[in-house]
Design a protein around this motif. Structure first.
Motif, PDB file in Angstrom:
ATOM      1  N   CYS A 416      10.561 -40.472 -22.598  1.00  0.00           N
ATOM      2  CA  CYS A 416      11.815 -41.009 -22.067  1.00  0.00           C
ATOM      3  C   CYS A 416      11.474 -42.099 -21.053  1.00  0.00           C
ATOM      4  N   VAL A 417      12.179 -43.207 -21.119  1.00  0.00           N
ATOM      5  CA  VAL A 417      11.828 -44.386 -20.324  1.00  0.00           C
ATOM      6  C   VAL A 417      13.042 -44.888 -19.564  1.00  0.00           C
ATOM      7  N   GLU A 418      12.797 -45.269 -18.320  1.00  0.00           N
ATOM      8  CA  GLU A 418      13.780 -46.013 -17.528  1.00  0.00           C
ATOM      9  C   GLU A 418      13.164 -47.354 -17.158  1.00  0.00           C
ATOM     10  N   ALA A 419      13.837 -48.437 -17.522  1.00  0.00           N
ATOM     11  CA  ALA A 419      13.398 -49.788 -17.164  1.00  0.00           C
ATOM     12  C   ALA A 419      14.494 -50.447 -16.349  1.00  0.00           C
ATOM     13  N   GLN A 420      14.103 -51.037 -15.246  1.00  0.00           N
ATOM     14  CA  GLN A 420      15.038 -51.746 -14.374  1.00  0.00           C
ATOM     15  C   GLN A 420      14.475 -53.126 -14.054  1.00  0.00           C
ATOM     16  N   GLU A 421      15.371 -54.056 -13.785  1.00  0.00           N
ATOM     17  CA  GLU A 421      14.918 -55.373 -13.362  1.00  0.00           C
ATOM     18  C   GLU A 421      14.246 -55.251 -11.993  1.00  0.00           C
ATOM     19  N   VAL A 422      13.212 -56.045 -11.809  1.00  0.00           N
ATOM     20  CA  VAL A 422      12.516 -56.037 -10.527  1.00  0.00           C
ATOM     21  C   VAL A 422      13.529 -56.351  -9.422  1.00  0.00           C
ATOM     22  N   GLY A 423      13.490 -55.544  -8.387  1.00  0.00           N
ATOM     23  CA  GLY A 423      14.470 -55.656  -7.309  1.00  0.00           C
ATOM     24  C   GLY A 423      15.532 -54.586  -7.379  1.00  0.00           C
ATOM     25  N   THR A 424      15.634 -53.898  -8.532  1.00  0.00           N
ATOM     26  CA  THR A 424      16.566 -52.784  -8.693  1.00  0.00           C
ATOM     27  C   THR A 424      15.767 -51.486  -8.699  1.00  0.00           C
ATOM     28  N   SER A 425      16.121 -50.574  -7.815  1.00  0.00           N
ATOM     29  CA  SER A 425      15.382 -49.316  -7.703  1.00  0.00           C
ATOM     30  C   SER A 425      15.647 -48.428  -8.910  1.00  0.00           C
ATOM     31  N   PHE A 426      14.688 -47.562  -9.206  1.00  0.00           N
ATOM     32  CA  PHE A 426      14.867 -46.596 -10.269  1.00  0.00           C
ATOM     33  C   PHE A 426      15.975 -45.609  -9.915  1.00  0.00           C
ATOM     34  N   THR A 427      16.721 -45.176 -10.952  1.00  0.00           N
ATOM     35  CA  THR A 427      17.756 -44.154 -10.770  1.00  0.00           C
ATOM     36  C   THR A 427      17.284 -42.787 -11.239  1.00  0.00           C
ATOM     37  N   ASN A 428      16.080 -42.760 -11.837  1.00  0.00           N
ATOM     38  CA  ASN A 428      15.517 -41.535 -12.417  1.00  0.00           C
ATOM     39  C   ASN A 428      16.385 -40.985 -13.550  1.00  0.00           C
ATOM     40  N   THR A 429      17.070 -41.887 -14.229  1.00  0.00           N
ATOM     41  CA  THR A 429      17.826 -41.567 -15.443  1.00  0.00           C
ATOM     42  C   THR A 429      17.329 -42.481 -16.548  1.00  0.00           C
ATOM     43  N   TYR A 451      16.152 -51.861 -26.502  1.00  0.00           N
ATOM     44  CA  TYR A 451      16.719 -53.080 -27.064  1.00  0.00           C
ATOM     45  C   TYR A 451      17.691 -53.714 -26.055  1.00  0.00           C
ATOM     46  N   GLY A 452      18.017 -54.970 -26.301  1.00  0.00           N
ATOM     47  CA  GLY A 452      19.025 -55.645 -25.491  1.00  0.00           C
ATOM     48  C   GLY A 452      18.564 -55.992 -24.090  1.00  0.00           C
ATOM     49  N   LEU A 453      17.260 -56.176 -23.895  1.00  0.00           N
ATOM     50  CA  LEU A 453      16.766 -56.599 -22.594  1.00  0.00           C
ATOM     51  C   LEU A 453      17.245 -58.020 -22.306  1.00  0.00           C
ATOM     52  N   THR A 454      17.306 -58.366 -21.048  1.00  0.00           N
ATOM     53  CA  THR A 454      17.882 -59.649 -20.640  1.00  0.00           C
ATOM     54  C   THR A 454      16.841 -60.756 -20.701  1.00  0.00           C
ATOM     55  N   ASP A 455      17.172 -61.805 -21.424  1.00  0.00           N
ATOM     56  CA  ASP A 455      16.273 -62.955 -21.512  1.00  0.00           C
ATOM     57  C   ASP A 455      16.108 -63.576 -20.129  1.00  0.00           C
ATOM     58  N   GLY A 456      14.869 -63.815 -19.750  1.00  0.00           N
ATOM     59  CA  GLY A 456      14.572 -64.413 -18.449  1.00  0.00           C
ATOM     60  C   GLY A 456      14.383 -63.414 -17.323  1.00  0.00           C
ATOM     61  N   ALA A 457      14.620 -62.125 -17.603  1.00  0.00           N
ATOM     62  CA  ALA A 457      14.516 -61.111 -16.551  1.00  0.00           C
ATOM     63  C   ALA A 457      13.088 -60.575 -16.459  1.00  0.00           C
ATOM     64  N   THR A 458      12.750 -60.029 -15.292  1.00  0.00           N
ATOM     65  CA  THR A 458      11.476 -59.352 -15.071  1.00  0.00           C
ATOM     66  C   THR A 458      11.760 -57.872 -14.837  1.00  0.00           C
ATOM     67  N   TYR A 459      10.878 -57.008 -15.334  1.00  0.00           N
ATOM     68  CA  TYR A 459      11.153 -55.574 -15.322  1.00  0.00           C
ATOM     69  C   TYR A 459       9.983 -54.773 -14.759  1.00  0.00           C
ATOM     70  N   HIS A 460      10.342 -53.609 -14.208  1.00  0.00           N
ATOM     71  CA  HIS A 460       9.369 -52.543 -13.966  1.00  0.00           C
ATOM     72  C   HIS A 460       9.919 -51.289 -14.639  1.00  0.00           C
ATOM     73  N   GLY A 479       1.538 -48.960 -14.616  1.00  0.00           N
ATOM     74  CA  GLY A 479       0.708 -49.940 -13.921  1.00  0.00           C
ATOM     75  C   GLY A 479       0.349 -49.524 -12.507  1.00  0.00           C
ATOM     76  N   ALA A 480      -0.660 -50.179 -12.001  1.00  0.00           N
ATOM     77  CA  ALA A 480      -1.102 -49.921 -10.632  1.00  0.00           C
ATOM     78  C   ALA A 480      -0.456 -50.893  -9.646  1.00  0.00           C
ATOM     79  N   ASN A 481       0.414 -51.755 -10.123  1.00  0.00           N
ATOM     80  CA  ASN A 481       1.042 -52.746  -9.262  1.00  0.00           C
ATOM     81  C   ASN A 481       2.222 -52.133  -8.518  1.00  0.00           C
ATOM     82  N   PRO A 482       2.590 -52.697  -7.377  1.00  0.00           N
ATOM     83  CA  PRO A 482       3.747 -52.194  -6.632  1.00  0.00           C
ATOM     84  C   PRO A 482       5.025 -52.349  -7.448  1.00  0.00           C
ATOM     85  N   GLU A 483       6.035 -51.530  -7.138  1.00  0.00           N
ATOM     86  CA  GLU A 483       7.275 -51.559  -7.898  1.00  0.00           C
ATOM     87  C   GLU A 483       8.090 -52.825  -7.658  1.00  0.00           C
TER      88      GLU A 483
END
Length: 764
Positions: A416-429, A451-460, A479-483
Motif C-alpha cells: 500500500c502506497v501513499e504519495a504526496q507532492e513535496v511540501g505536503t505532509s503524509f496523511t498515513n492513508t 495513476y493520474g499524477l500531476t505533470d510537473g509535480a515533485t513527489y515523496h 529513500g534516504a533523502n529528507p521528506e
C-alpha cells in the motif's frame, strides 16, 4: 483490532493448548491453538448485513435497488458465489374423484317427453385447478453491504451485522430483532412478510355426469328435480403444508463500535476468502445449500426444497339446472343434491424462494501484523526501469515495488502506497494498494501503480504492507533523502520549439550557401519542466527523413553545420532535431526545408576578336580563339549557346557570308575552296554528340570540323556539361572556340564586323 489497541499492553501466555491474549485493562480473547487447513489467498469481498441508513465508508449496498445482485433474494450458502435461482410462487397438479349422489326424491312414472332427468345414483368427473401460492417464508428485510476492497477489512464498522455459531463476543450485541425471520435482502430495512406455511385454492367444474335418464311427467303434483345436463362447481382449499427452504439456524450479532473481525465470526463472501478463513459452505459443510434462519441458538437445520399436500374432500355446489316433474315416485335427483369430491395425488413441487449463493467462511486463523516492506523501488511503467532518487518519470503513472514478508505463513500480502507532492505532509492513508500476492515464508515482490499524477509535480512517498486479515505494518519512507526533498518528479510533456534552416540564429533560410556538401541549421527547443538532456540531428529528403544523415547525437548544442555531404540542386533537404528531456520524453521537430542555393558564373577570355588583314600572304584567311569559362552547381550542368547578330558586314553593306562548307548539324572540314565565317569548338561532346572533333566530320573531311554561326537567338550549343553534378560543383571549366574567316581575293576591301552573343544556361 490489533491496530486499534497497539498502544495497550499486550501479554501472550500459554495455558495448555489454549492461548490467552490479555489486553489490559482486562479485555480477553481465547485463541484456540488449532492448525487449520488454509485455502489459497482469495480475491473475495466480505459481505455483511446492515440495518442502518447510509452505508459506512468503504462499503457498498448490493441489495438496495433492482439491479443489485442481492435485491429481494434470500441468501444461500454454497462453495461458489453468484448462482441464483428459486421463484416467488409455486403450484401443483392434482386429481379429483366425484362420489355418486345419495339424495333421492319422489318422482313420476316413466312418460318420455322432451326433457330428461337423472336418477339419484349418477356421478361426474372433473380436473381441479390448483391456484399458485407463495414460496416466501416468514422474513424480515435487511441490507447486504459489500466491502469495496478484496480481503479482510481491518475494521468492521459500527452497526454491521454478522453471523456467529456461538454466543456473540464482547463488543457485539445479539441481534434478536431478526430471530425467527429469514433474511430477505432489500433496501428497505425491517419490512416483514411471508409465511412458513401455505394452502392452495382449489376450483373446478364437473362434466354433465352419467346415470339413468328419465323424461319429466307433467301430471299430478309438480316438484323441481335436476336436469340430465346439469353440472357442479368445486371451490375449496388444500390442506396446509410447510414451505420453509432448507435452512440452518444462526445467531446474528451487531458490532457495538468499530472493531476488528473477532475470531470465529462467520461472514459472507463473493469469492474465495483469505487464508485466515475456513469455508463453511462447501459440500458437506453446515451451510451448504441452506439459507439463514436467525435464532438465539445455532445449528438447528430443517426445511425442504420440495413438498406436496395431503388429500382433501370438498363438497360440490348444487346442480346447475333443474326442471319440474310429477312427485310421488322415486330415483330422481334432487334440485339441491351435492357430491363429495376427493382431491388427491398432489404433485411434488419446488418451494425454494428467490436466492443467491454466497460463500460462508469462519475466521479461524490467529493473525499477526505483517512486517514492514523492504527494498522499496520506484519504476517507470513503460520502460520497467528504476527511477533514481530525485529522478524523473516521463508519464503520469509510476509503479511502486517492495519485498513483503509476514510472521504468519501462509498469507496473502499487498503493498500500500501513499504519495504526496513535496511540501505536503503524509496523511498515513494510502492512495492505493496492490493486488494480493501469495506468501509462503519467503519474501515476495509486490507492486502497485498510481495513476493520474500531476505533470510537473515533485513527489515523496511511503509504503506499508497489508495482509489478508486487513492488518498493516508500519509505514516505511522511500529513500534516504529528507521528506522535503524529491523522491521522483513527473514530466509528461515533450520538448517544444522550432528548427531554423541556416546559420543565422532564429532566422529560417530557404537556401544554403550553394555548397553541394554542406547544410546548416539552428534551433530553439526547450523543456520547461525537467530540462533538455540531449539533441540528435538527422537530414533527409523527406519531412522527418534520415536518408542523408541518420540520427547523430550532438549533446546540448543548438546549432549544427554538417559537411562532407553529397547534395544536388532542386532537392529539398529537411533538418530534423530529436530532443530528449531529462525525464526521457522525446520530440522530433523538423525544419520546413532548404534548397542548395543555385550558382552560375560564365566569362569569355576577351570582349572582342580581330582577324589579321586578309591578303595573298595569308591566303585571304585567318583564325582567332575565345576561351569560355563556366562554374555552376546545377544538377544537370549547363549549356553555352552562340549566335551572330549579322554576317560580317562593311560600311558599304558588303558582307562576308557564314561558312558555306557545312552546317551545325553536319560540321565540315574547312577546305581550300570553302568561304565565309565559321567556328569549331574544343568540346568533344556537345549535346550528347561529338560534333567538332570526331575522326571524320559529319559533313566530310577530318577534324577540326567547322560550322557556321547561327544568325538567330538563342543560337546553337557550342559547349556544354550535362552533369549530373552532385557533391562538388563544376568549377572554372574551359572550352575554346576557334573562329575562322576566308574570302576570295576579289572580296571588296574594307573593315567587316559583327557581334557574337554567348549565353550560358544552368540546368538545375
Amino acid at each position: 483490532m490489533i491496530d486499534k489497541i497497539k498502544n495497550w499492553l499486550i501479554t501472550l501466555f500459554s495455558v495448555g493448548t489454549v492461548f490467552v491474549l490479555s489486553l489490559s485493562p482486562g479485555l480477553q480473547f481465547l485463541l484456540l491453538n488449532l492448525q487449520t487447513a488454509q485455502a489459497a489467498p482469495g480475491d473475495g469481498h466480505m459481505l455483511l448485513f446492515w440495518d442502518g441508513g447510509s452505508e459506512p465508508t468503504g462499503w457498498t449496498c448490493v441489495s438496495c435497488s433492482g439491479g443489485d445482485p442481492f435485491y429481494q433474494r434470500f441468501i444461500r450458502g454454497s462453495d461458489t458465489y453468484g448462482t441464483t435461482g428459486g421463484s416467488t410462487t409455486h403450484t401443483h397438479t392434482a386429481s379429483a374423484t366425484i362420489d355418486a349422489t345419495s339424495d333421492p326424491m319422489p318422482s313420476r312414472s316413466n312418460n318420455p317427453t322432451r326433457n330428461e332427468l337423472v336418477n339419484n345414483t349418477h356421478t361426474h368427473t372433473t380436473t381441479p385447478t390448483i391456484a399458485s401460492a407463495s414460496n416466501l417464508p416468514t422474513y424480515r428485510q435487511l441490507k447486504v453491504i459489500r466491502y469495496d476492497t478484496s480481503g479482510t477489512p481491518g475494521t468492521i464498522p459500527t452497526g454491521a451485522i454478522a453471523l456467529f455459531d456461538a454466543s456473540v463476543p464482547s463488543g457485539w450485541t445479539q441481534y434478536s430483532a431478526q430471530d425467527g425471520y429469514y433474511v430477505r435482502a432489500e433496501g428497505t430495512v425491517g419490512t416483514t412478510g411471508g409465511s412458513n406455511t401455505h394452502t392452495h385454492g382449489i376450483s373446478g367444474t364437473t362434466d354433465i355426469g352419467s346415470g339413468v335418464a328419465r323424461a319429466p311427467n307433467t301430471a299430478g303434483t309438480q316438484g323441481p328435480v335436476a336436469t340430465q345436463d346439469h353440472t357442479h362447481t368445486i371451490s375449496g382449499s388444500s390442506p396446509s403444508a410447510n414451505n420453509e427452504p432448507p435452512y440452518i439456524e444462526t445467531i446474528l450479532g451487531k458490532a457495538d463500535s468499530d472493531t476488528g473481525p473477532p475470531t470465529s465470526i462467520l461472514t459472507m463472501w463473493d469469492g474465495t476468502p483469505p487464508v485466515s478463513w475456513t469455508i463453511q459452505s462447501s459440500s458437506g459443510g453446515p451451510f451448504y445449500q441452506r439459507v439463514f434462519k436467525p435464532n438465539s441458538s445455532y445449528g438447528t437445520t430443517g426445511g425442504s426444497g420440495t413438498h406436496n399436500h395431503s388429500d382433501t374432500i370438498i363438497v360440490t355446489s348444487g346442480p346447475s339446472a333443474t326442471i319440474n316433474s310429477r312427485t310421488g315416485l322415486t330415483n330422481a335427483s334432487s334440485d339441491t343434491h351435492t357430491h363429495n369430491a376427493t382431491i388427491s395425488n398432489f404433485s411434488t413441487d419446488n418451494n425454494t424462494p428467490p436466492y443467491i449463493d454466497v460463500v460462508i467462511a469462519k475466521l479461524t486463523g490467529i493473525n499477526n501484523p505483517p512486517n514492514s516492506p523492504s527494498s522499496l523501488d520506484q519504476i517507470n511503467v513503460s520502460t520497467s526501469s528504476s527511477i533514481s532518487t530525485g529522478g524523473w518519470s516521463d508519464e503520469t503513472q509510476v509503479k511502486f515495488q517492495a519485498t513483503l514478508t509476514d510472521p504468519d505463513n501462509p498469507d496473502s500480502l499487498s503493498i500500500c502506497v501513499e504519495a504526496q507532492e513535496v511540501g505536503t505532509s503524509f496523511t498515513n492513508t494510502e492512495n492505493s494498494c496492490g493486488s494480493p500476492v501469495s506468501y509462503s515464508g519467503s519474501g515476495v515482490n509486490a507492486d502497485v501503480t498510481l495513476y493520474g499524477l500531476t505533470d510537473g509535480a515533485t513527489y515523496h512517498w511511503q509504503a506499508r504492507t497489508k495482509d489478508s486479515f486487513g492488518s498493516y505494518s508500519s509505514w516505511v519512507s522511500f529513500g534516504a533523502n529528507p521528506e522535503n526533498q524529491t523522491d521522483f518528479a513527473v514530466d509528461d510533456t515533450d520538448p517544444t520549439g522550432t528548427v531554423y534552416d541556416g546559420t543565422s540564429t532564429g532566422i529560417d533560410l530557404d537556401y544554403n550557401s550553394g555548397a553541394l556538401n554542406s547544410l546548416s541549421a539552428n534551433w530553439n527547443i526547450t523543456d520547461s519542466t525537467s530540462g533538455i538532456s540531449s539533441f540528435e540531428y538527422a537530414i533527409g529528403t523527406t519531412y522527418g527523413g534520415t536518408d542523408i544523415v541518420n540520427w547523430t547525437n550532438i549533446g546540448t548544442s543548438t546549432s549544427q553545420t554538417v559537411n562532407s555531404l553529397t547534395l544536388e540542386t532542386s532537392q529539398v533537404y529537411y533538418f530534423s532535431i530529436r530532443a530528449t528531456d531529462i525525464a526521457g520524453n522525446q520530440a522530433i521537430i523538423t525544419s520546413d526545408g532548404q534548397l542548395v542555393a543555385p550558382t552560375l558564373s560564365f566569362s569569355t577570355s576577351s570582349g572582342s576578336i580581330t582577324f589579321d588583314n586578309l591578303n595573298s600572304g595569308n591566303s585571304y584567311s585567318d583564325t582567332e580563339q575565345t576561351v569560355l569559362t563556366t562554374s555552376t552547381n546545377a544538377k544537370n550542368g549547363y549549356a553555352i549557346r552562340a549566335y551572330a547578330n549579322n554576317n560580317l558586314t562593311n560600311v558599304y553593306s558588303t558582307i562576308i557570308s557564314m561558312f558555306n562548307g557545312g552546317t551545325y548539324a553536319s560540321p565540315d572540314e574547312w577546305l581550300s575552296s570553302d568561304r565565309g565565317f565559321g567556328y569549331t569548338s574544343s568540346d568533344a561532346l556537345v549535346d550528347g554528340t561529338n560534333l567538332f572533333n570526331p575522326i571524320t566530320c559529319a559533313g566530310g573531311g577530318s577534324s577540326p570540323c567547322y560550322a557556321p554561326y547561327s544568325l538567330s537567338a538563342p543560337g546553337d550549343i557550342v559547349a556544354d556539361n550535362p552533369g549530373p553534378v552532385t557533391g562538388a560543383a563544376i568549377t572554372n571549366e574551359q572550352f575554346t572556340i576557334t573562329h575562322k574567316v576566308m574570302t576570295d581575293p576579289t572580296q571588296e576591301p574594307g573593315r567587316y564586323q559583327t557581334t557574337l552573343i554567348y549565353s550560358a544556361t544552368a540546368n538545375y
